[in-house]
Design a protein around this motif. Structure first.
Motif, PDB file in Angstrom:
ATOM      1  N   GLU A 186       0.731  -9.817   8.341  1.00  0.00           N
ATOM      2  CA  GLU A 186       1.430 -10.044   7.073  1.00  0.00           C
ATOM      3  C   GLU A 186       2.248 -11.321   7.118  1.00  0.00           C
ATOM      4  O   GLU A 186       2.797 -11.664   8.172  1.00  0.00           O
ATOM      5  CB  GLU A 186       2.414  -8.900   6.803  1.00  0.00           C
ATOM      6  N   LYS A 236       2.800   2.196  -6.398  1.00  0.00           N
ATOM      7  CA  LYS A 236       4.204   2.620  -6.264  1.00  0.00           C
ATOM      8  C   LYS A 236       4.993   2.405  -7.559  1.00  0.00           C
ATOM      9  O   LYS A 236       5.837   3.222  -7.938  1.00  0.00           O
ATOM     10  CB  LYS A 236       4.879   1.883  -5.100  1.00  0.00           C
ATOM     11  N   GLN A 240       0.802  -1.227   0.000  1.00  0.00           N
ATOM     12  CA  GLN A 240       0.000   0.000   0.000  1.00  0.00           C
ATOM     13  C   GLN A 240       0.833   1.274   0.000  1.00  0.00           C
ATOM     14  O   GLN A 240       0.294   2.373  -0.101  1.00  0.00           O
ATOM     15  CB  GLN A 240      -0.950  -0.018   1.187  1.00  0.00           C
ATOM     16  N   LYS A 244       0.321   0.104  11.763  1.00  0.00           N
ATOM     17  CA  LYS A 244       0.152   1.013  10.620  1.00  0.00           C
ATOM     18  C   LYS A 244      -0.879   2.086  10.942  1.00  0.00           C
ATOM     19  O   LYS A 244      -1.747   1.897  11.797  1.00  0.00           O
ATOM     20  CB  LYS A 244      -0.353   0.237   9.391  1.00  0.00           C
ATOM     21  N   PRO A 279      -3.656  -6.056   2.134  1.00  0.00           N
ATOM     22  CA  PRO A 279      -3.047  -7.234   1.511  1.00  0.00           C
ATOM     23  C   PRO A 279      -2.265  -8.038   2.543  1.00  0.00           C
ATOM     24  O   PRO A 279      -1.753  -7.486   3.524  1.00  0.00           O
ATOM     25  CB  PRO A 279      -2.141  -6.644   0.433  1.00  0.00           C
ATOM     26  N   ASN A 280      -2.172  -9.351   2.306  1.00  0.00           N
ATOM     27  CA  ASN A 280      -1.652 -10.239   3.354  1.00  0.00           C
ATOM     28  C   ASN A 280      -0.122 -10.385   3.378  1.00  0.00           C
ATOM     29  O   ASN A 280       0.399 -11.381   3.853  1.00  0.00           O
ATOM     30  CB  ASN A 280      -2.335 -11.613   3.250  1.00  0.00           C
TER      31      ASN A 280
END
Ligand code: UTP
Length: 468
Positions: A364, A111, A101, A340, A203-204
């Motif tokens: 994650e 990105k 992200q 985060k 996202p993992n």
């Protein structure tokens, strides 16, 4: 029992009933969206991952850490020809993980679309594409390039490639696949709402790439193309060589299933994972888990004992990925926690906003944990200035400015090696803005071939882009 009662009791069972806090305020469409979100979450799986992440992050035991064995640059050069042959035979694919992200960079584009070329303004994706194209040209092959996205950036990423006509690569040789998402929770494990009717998901982790390769059928595509080896890299490093013949050669000749490229750490406290040997096995310990008192420890020759940084460049055997993901795509990598800042709704006020400080925990998986699943691993050292300058932050360390600076420095060095006189400032920094696109030359010898006999002159303060 009504349908909503059934959902509520399922949430109560998992202590997540607060997800229905705003149910009464929602219209029919929003209710349907929230129910779809709730249905998409595997609450038992989330609970297990949450518990396991807390256990695995507490279990780092540094007592058995030793410096790992590592091949040096010369060893890489010796096996270059073997690597070149394997690439020529079409047995290697490139793979980029681009599902993150990029919260630290803080831009609202993927990105990989970020313009990083100091003269050209070329995006990270373009630079990688030119690197893949250079490999195709040199070895007369067609390296497939697999790009992992996530729900957050898939559409934009694909459109970016389409808009740029895949940067000259064949469309059919660039394949996108999406990783899975997992709920984001507050520190006490309560799943957050990003809107009153939407669950906050992220996202993992890049470790999710292994599962995604299996689940999305990409492994099958690789096998159909005869790809046996994957050259894995992150979206944030413009100096990476997408397919490196020396690294490929070392990986294959050593019979490794998963290999890593490394560089010496920039400083004791550099925020990178570090390679360690634990009981004869190669592992990476994240900087946040690495004991501070050990970061400056010296070896017998006075060098840094734990000096080998993870630059997130790996080679993986396709057969290894297939074996660890089994038939159902599941891989038993540990879960980790990351604090985060996320956009979330305050349950007491109903106001949504992004916190100034980390307000959430993301779970994650890290791809490098797969090293522990490999019977045979290999570590190859390379030169940081040639290969690693990540774009992580908007400013300061590992930022856009440092990556651009390092592209210019490397270009100047290559030019110097070709006998071109590059003007310098008092401190030794190039006194010019110089960029060599990978399509023009992707390494020093390739530049020498191009520059021989050109009698090139570079003036102080000049801006120069070498591209095809
Ligand atoms: P980072 O750890 O730098 O995370 O990812 P990030 O999400 O890009 O950035 P921050 O932490 O929010 O600022 C390292 C690499 O792994 C990929 C990223 O796209 C990047 O190439 N990645 C990370 C994924 O593909 N999926 C993820 O779930 C996480």
């Amino acid at each position: 029992m009504t349908a909503i009662d059934a959902v509520r009791s399922q949430l109560v069972e998992h202590e997540q009933e607060h997800l229905l806090t705003f149910w009464d305020e929602l219209d029919e469409t929003k209710r349907a969206e929230l129910l779809a979100d709730i249905e998409s979450v595997d609450f038992s799986g989330f609970q297990a991952a949450w518990a396991q992440a807390h256990k695995s992050d507490e279990s780092v035991d540094p007592t058995g850490f030793a410096a790992p064995a590592c091949l040096d640059v010369m060893e890489g050069r010796r096996v270059r020809a073997a690597g070149e042959q394997i690439i020529r035979e079409g047995r290697v694919a490139a793979m980029t993980v681009a599902g993150g992200q990029a919260t630290r960079l803080g831009v609202d584009i993927p990105k990989g679309a970020y313009p990083i070329g100091p003269v050209s303004g070329a995006s990270l994706f373009q630079i990688f594409a030119e690197g893949v194209g250079a490999t195709n040209k040199r070895y007369e092959c067609r390296v497939p390039w697999y790009v992992m996205t996530s729900r957050a950036n898939h559409g934009e990423t694909v459109s970016f490639f389409e808009k740029h006509d895949f940067f000259g690569l064949r469309r059919g040789d660039v394949l996108f696949f999406s990783q899975s998402m997992i709920p984001v929770a507050s520190v006490d494990g309560k799943i957050l709402l990003e809107d009153k009717h939407r669950i906050a998901m992220s996202p993992n982790g890049h470790g999710g790439s292994l599962t995604a390769l299996a689940e999305t059928g990409i492994l099958g595509d690789m096998k159909a193309r005869g790809v046996e080896f994957l050259s894995y890299f992150q979206v944030d490093n413009p100096l990476v060589r997408p397919v490196d013949p020396e690294f490929v050669g070392a990986h294959v000749t050593k019979g490794s299933q998963m290999s890593s490229l490394t560089v010496g750490k920039a400083s004791d406290d550099e925020k990178v994972g570090v390679f360690v040997d634990i009981g004869g096995e190669l592992r990476i310990v994240e900087y946040s888990d690495f004991p501070v008192e050990m970061t400056g420890r010296k070896n017998e020759s006075g060098g840094r004992m734990f000096d080998l940084a993870n630059i997130a460049v790996h080679m993986l055997d396709v057969a290894f990925v297939e074996s660890v993901t089994g038939g159902d795509g599941r891989v038993s990598l540990p879960w980790h926690r990351a604090g985060k800042k996320v956009h979330a709704v305050d349950l007491s006020t109903g106001q949504a906003g992004t916190a100034d400080a980390p307000n959430a925990v993301k779970l994650e998986m890290f791809v490098f944990d797969a090293l522990s699943l490999a019977d045979k691993t290999m570590l190859l050292k390379t030169d940081r200035a040639e290969r690693f300058s990540p774009v992580k932050n908007a400013q300061g360390v590992d930022s856009v400015a440092t990556a651009k600076r390092d592209i210019v420095r490397r270009s100047a060095r290559w030019m110097g090696a070709c006998g071109v006189s590059v003007p310098t400032k008092a401190g030794g920094e190039p006194d010019c803005v110089l960029e060599i696109s990978p399509g023009y030359a992707d390494d020093e010898p390739a530049l020498m071939e191009r520059e021989t006999g050109t009698d090139r002159k570079i003036a102080s303060g000049e801006t120069l882009l070498l591209r095809c």
